[in-house]
Enzyme design. Structure first.
Site, PDB file in Angstrom:
ATOM      1  N   ALA A  61       0.810  -1.220   0.000  1.00  0.00           N
ATOM      2  CA  ALA A  61       0.000   0.000   0.000  1.00  0.00           C
ATOM      3  C   ALA A  61       0.842   1.268   0.000  1.00  0.00           C
ATOM      4  O   ALA A  61       0.301   2.350   0.160  1.00  0.00           O
ATOM      5  CB  ALA A  61      -0.928  -0.013   1.216  1.00  0.00           C
ATOM      6  N   ASN A  62       2.153   1.137  -0.181  1.00  0.00           N
ATOM      7  CA  ASN A  62       2.981   2.346  -0.164  1.00  0.00           C
ATOM      8  C   ASN A  62       3.018   3.046  -1.520  1.00  0.00           C
ATOM      9  O   ASN A  62       3.526   4.153  -1.633  1.00  0.00           O
ATOM     10  CB  ASN A  62       4.416   2.030   0.296  1.00  0.00           C
ATOM     11  CG  ASN A  62       5.087   0.990  -0.571  1.00  0.00           C
ATOM     12  OD1 ASN A  62       4.770  -0.190  -0.467  1.00  0.00           O
ATOM     13  ND2 ASN A  62       6.000   1.413  -1.441  1.00  0.00           N
TER      14      ASN A  62
ATOM     15  N   GLY B  27       1.127   3.331  -5.817  1.00  0.00           N
ATOM     16  CA  GLY B  27       0.162   2.932  -6.841  1.00  0.00           C
ATOM     17  C   GLY B  27      -1.256   2.723  -6.346  1.00  0.00           C
ATOM     18  O   GLY B  27      -1.786   3.489  -5.544  1.00  0.00           O
TER      19      GLY B  27
ATOM     20  N   TYR C 192       3.859 -13.315 -14.504  1.00  0.00           N
ATOM     21  CA  TYR C 192       2.888 -12.371 -13.924  1.00  0.00           C
ATOM     22  C   TYR C 192       1.464 -12.803 -14.289  1.00  0.00           C
ATOM     23  O   TYR C 192       0.583 -12.885 -13.432  1.00  0.00           O
ATOM     24  CB  TYR C 192       3.198 -10.973 -14.460  1.00  0.00           C
ATOM     25  CG  TYR C 192       2.210  -9.901 -14.059  1.00  0.00           C
ATOM     26  CD1 TYR C 192       2.248  -9.321 -12.797  1.00  0.00           C
ATOM     27  CD2 TYR C 192       1.230  -9.454 -14.953  1.00  0.00           C
ATOM     28  CE1 TYR C 192       1.356  -8.323 -12.435  1.00  0.00           C
ATOM     29  CE2 TYR C 192       0.327  -8.470 -14.601  1.00  0.00           C
ATOM     30  CZ  TYR C 192       0.387  -7.900 -13.343  1.00  0.00           C
ATOM     31  OH  TYR C 192      -0.503  -6.920 -12.995  1.00  0.00           O
TER      32      TYR C 192
HETATM   33  N1  LIG Z   1      -0.951  -0.717 -13.010  1.00  0.00           N
HETATM   34  C1  LIG Z   1      -1.728  -1.422 -13.805  1.00  0.00           C
HETATM   35  O1  LIG Z   1      -1.972  -1.059 -14.959  1.00  0.00           O
HETATM   36  C2  LIG Z   1      -2.323  -2.707 -13.338  1.00  0.00           C
HETATM   37  C3  LIG Z   1      -3.146  -3.418 -14.215  1.00  0.00           C
HETATM   38  C4  LIG Z   1      -3.723  -4.592 -13.783  1.00  0.00           C
HETATM   39  C5  LIG Z   1      -3.504  -5.041 -12.503  1.00  0.00           C
HETATM   40  N2  LIG Z   1      -2.694  -4.337 -11.646  1.00  0.00           N
HETATM   41  C6  LIG Z   1      -2.494  -4.890 -10.306  1.00  0.00           C
HETATM   42  O2  LIG Z   1      -2.649  -3.847  -9.354  1.00  0.00           O
HETATM   43  C7  LIG Z   1      -1.910  -4.185  -8.172  1.00  0.00           C
HETATM   44  C8  LIG Z   1      -1.105  -2.992  -7.720  1.00  0.00           C
HETATM   45  O3  LIG Z   1      -0.129  -2.690  -8.675  1.00  0.00           O
HETATM   46  P1  LIG Z   1       0.344  -1.216  -9.008  1.00  0.00           P
HETATM   47  O4  LIG Z   1       0.078  -1.006 -10.443  1.00  0.00           O
HETATM   48  O5  LIG Z   1      -0.200  -0.268  -8.028  1.00  0.00           O
HETATM   49  O6  LIG Z   1       1.929  -1.404  -8.851  1.00  0.00           O
HETATM   50  P2  LIG Z   1       2.989  -0.778  -7.854  1.00  0.00           P
HETATM   51  O7  LIG Z   1       2.830   0.699  -7.761  1.00  0.00           O
HETATM   52  O8  LIG Z   1       4.309  -1.308  -8.288  1.00  0.00           O
HETATM   53  O9  LIG Z   1       2.600  -1.414  -6.462  1.00  0.00           O
HETATM   54  C9  LIG Z   1       2.989  -2.703  -6.094  1.00  0.00           C
HETATM   55  C10 LIG Z   1       3.187  -2.748  -4.613  1.00  0.00           C
HETATM   56  O10 LIG Z   1       3.549  -4.082  -4.246  1.00  0.00           O
HETATM   57  C11 LIG Z   1       4.613  -4.009  -3.335  1.00  0.00           C
HETATM   58  N3  LIG Z   1       5.438  -5.210  -3.283  1.00  0.00           N
HETATM   59  C12 LIG Z   1       6.251  -5.695  -4.256  1.00  0.00           C
HETATM   60  N4  LIG Z   1       6.895  -6.778  -3.804  1.00  0.00           N
HETATM   61  C13 LIG Z   1       6.478  -6.993  -2.539  1.00  0.00           C
HETATM   62  C14 LIG Z   1       6.798  -7.942  -1.547  1.00  0.00           C
HETATM   63  N5  LIG Z   1       7.704  -8.896  -1.754  1.00  0.00           N
HETATM   64  N6  LIG Z   1       6.191  -7.858  -0.358  1.00  0.00           N
HETATM   65  C15 LIG Z   1       5.300  -6.884  -0.106  1.00  0.00           C
HETATM   66  N7  LIG Z   1       4.960  -5.938  -0.999  1.00  0.00           N
HETATM   67  C16 LIG Z   1       5.554  -5.989  -2.198  1.00  0.00           C
HETATM   68  C17 LIG Z   1       5.416  -2.821  -3.805  1.00  0.00           C
HETATM   69  O11 LIG Z   1       6.284  -2.390  -2.753  1.00  0.00           O
HETATM   70  P3  LIG Z   1       7.686  -1.635  -3.089  1.00  0.00           P
HETATM   71  O12 LIG Z   1       7.312  -0.208  -3.364  1.00  0.00           O
HETATM   72  O13 LIG Z   1       8.466  -1.819  -1.849  1.00  0.00           O
HETATM   73  O14 LIG Z   1       8.262  -2.338  -4.263  1.00  0.00           O
HETATM   74  C18 LIG Z   1       4.308  -1.831  -4.121  1.00  0.00           C
HETATM   75  O15 LIG Z   1       3.899  -1.162  -2.971  1.00  0.00           O
HETATM   76  C19 LIG Z   1      -1.065  -5.402  -8.550  1.00  0.00           C
HETATM   77  O16 LIG Z   1      -1.653  -6.554  -8.020  1.00  0.00           O
HETATM   78  C20 LIG Z   1      -1.120  -5.434 -10.059  1.00  0.00           C
HETATM   79  O17 LIG Z   1      -0.994  -6.738 -10.567  1.00  0.00           O
HETATM   80  C21 LIG Z   1      -2.100  -3.178 -12.045  1.00  0.00           C
END
Ligand SMILES: NC(=O)c1ccc[n+]([C@@H]2O[C@H](COP(=O)([O-])OP(=O)(O)OC[C@H]3O[C@@H](n4cnc5c(N)ncnc54)[C@H](OP(=O)(O)O)[C@@H]3O)[C@@H](O)[C@H]2O)c1
Length: 371
Positions: free
Chosen positions: A129-130, A132, A290
């Site tokens: 939650a930190n 995106g 993924y």
């Molecule tokens: N963005 C899109 O277009 C999109 C589309 C479809 C689905 N999604 C889904 O939406 C969700 C959120 O993704 P987002 O786009 O917001 O990406 P994001 O900004 O990269 O957020 C991902 C988060 O997961 C954390 N994380 C990564 N590895 C981890 C670990 N080992 N333990 C605990 N936390 C961890 C990251 O922490 P750090 O900051 O420390 O790395 C970050 O806070 C994901 O499930 C993704 O599959 C996104």
């Protein structure tokens, strides 16, 4: 009346006036209905306006509702020592307005979806939650009063997210806890630390993910994209299942992706091939890993719902939208390029800067995260 009609004022203050032969009555519990003495019929709608009405409040102080021998309701005014068949609440009726169901679309933000909700009695855990989508979801819950726990692997980034939310609203009840989904022992420690707080758990959002990272084994010997995106969450839910059940109605939301469609988990004989989940380096492609993990999210959520919904815990998987500019693409330049090219055409974003880190707040239609 003719003069008023001529002046164009015919309906100014007579809209609610009943036509001849009609009488306004109320039910015991304060709903207004209309009786037509000529046709011997009753109806809920006002014969002129077609609107339904109900009494605005309780009986005035000193009044009581009673029923006579024939079953007819009458009203006793104890202060002035008189009785009447006229319901005094009829003087103060209001229109029964049916709230229109809200419509959400791709531009609806999480904040808009939660508008008007008081979540001060809810405890929410959101992984990753930190930044995106996780950050925006946590922020939206916190601004609606929920106690939100940011389950993150990096405490510096998590604390920055917490202080951003508290800057926005000083009463926001947000805290960060360590959770590294790439380590099953960290997941267990997180669950134990959470249970030690003796809190309920109403909403668990399994959001954290990595999308483009190179092949790497976790300390548990599994391919890391699979473990972070799916297995870590799977284990987390197992560890917190009892708390969820005790907190029912509760829910688990798995943040999956439309991209799950571009893969499968079965071999040529139609059997689930478990080696596809944690492949060796030679068979690894980050996007495929993924997509498979996202497919696992959906299968897991479906099965979890089947098992837990009889206990008051519902489970849903959600696709938050395509190519929203977050940090999901950060480990691969090509994906970063695609996300940048797509940025003007995908969902609008409000961008929040976390010092050197870019933390984007997507406007997601998180309808499944609603209570
Ligand atoms: N963005 C899109 O277009 C999109 C589309 C479809 C689905 N999604 C889904 O939406 C969700 C959120 O993704 P987002 O786009 O917001 O990406 P994001 O900004 O990269 O957020 C991902 C988060 O997961 C954390 N994380 C990564 N590895 C981890 C670990 N080992 N333990 C605990 N936390 C961890 C990251 O922490 P750090 O900051 O420390 O790395 C970050 O806070 C994901 O499930 C993704 O599959 C996104």
């Amino acid at each position: 009346m003719a003069a008023l009609k001529y002046a164009g004022l015919e309906d100014t203050d007579s809209e609610d006036e009943l036509p001849p032969g009609w009488e306004e009555r109320t039910t015991k519990d304060g709903w207004v209905y209309y009786a037509n003495h000529d046709e011997m019929k009753t109806q809920w709608e006002h014969p002129k306006t077609g609107k339904k009405r109900r009494c605005a409040g309780d009986l005035p102080y000193g009044w009581e509702q009673e029923t006579d021998d024939k079953g007819q309701v009458f009203y006793v005014d104890h202060i002035n020592k008189r009785t009447t068949y006229f319901d005094p609440r009829q003087a103060f009726t209001v229109e029964d307005v049916q709230p229109k169901p809200k419509r959400y679309d791709a531009n609806t933000s999480a904040l808009e979806i939660l508008e008007g909700r008081d979540l001060s009695d809810r405890v929410v855990v959101i992984t990753g939650a930190n930044s995106g989508i996780g950050f925006e979801t946590a922020r939206s819950f916190a601004l609606h009063g929920a106690h939100v726990i940011l389950a993150c692997r990096n405490m510096t980034r998590a604390s920055e997210a917490v202080s951003l939310m508290q800057q926005e609203w000083h009463k926001a009840r947000v805290e960060a806890m360590t959770l590294d989904l790439a380590s099953l022992s960290s997941v267990k420690e997180f669950a134990e630390a959470f249970k030690a707080k003796n809190l309920a758990l109403h909403i668990l959002v399994c959001n954290a993910a990595v999308g483009t990272q190179p092949w790497k084994l976790t300390e548990d010997g599994l391919e890391s994209t699979f473990q972070i995106c799916h297995l870590g969450h799977f284990y987390l839910v197992q560890c917190l299942q009892d708390v969820l059940r005790c907190s029912a109605p509760a829910r688990v939301v798995a943040v999956s992706s439309e991209s799950h469609r571009f893969t499968g988990l079965v071999d040529s004989c139609g059997k689930v091939d478990l080696t596809l989940l944690s492949p060796p380096k030679k068979d690894y492609w980050s996007m495929l890993a993924y997509n498979r993990a996202k497919l696992c999210n959906i299968l897991f959520s479906n099965e979890l719902h089947r098992r837990l919904s009889p206990h008051g815990v519902s489970c849903n998987a959600v696709h938050p939208g395509n190519m929203m500019y977050t940090s999901i693409h950060r480990s691969w330049w090509l994906m970063t390029l695609f996300f940048n090219l797509a940025r003007p055409f995908t969902k609008s974003m409000s961008v929040v800067h976390l010092e050197s880190q870019l933390c984007t707040c997507p406007r997601t239609a998180t309808t499944l995260i609603q209570l």
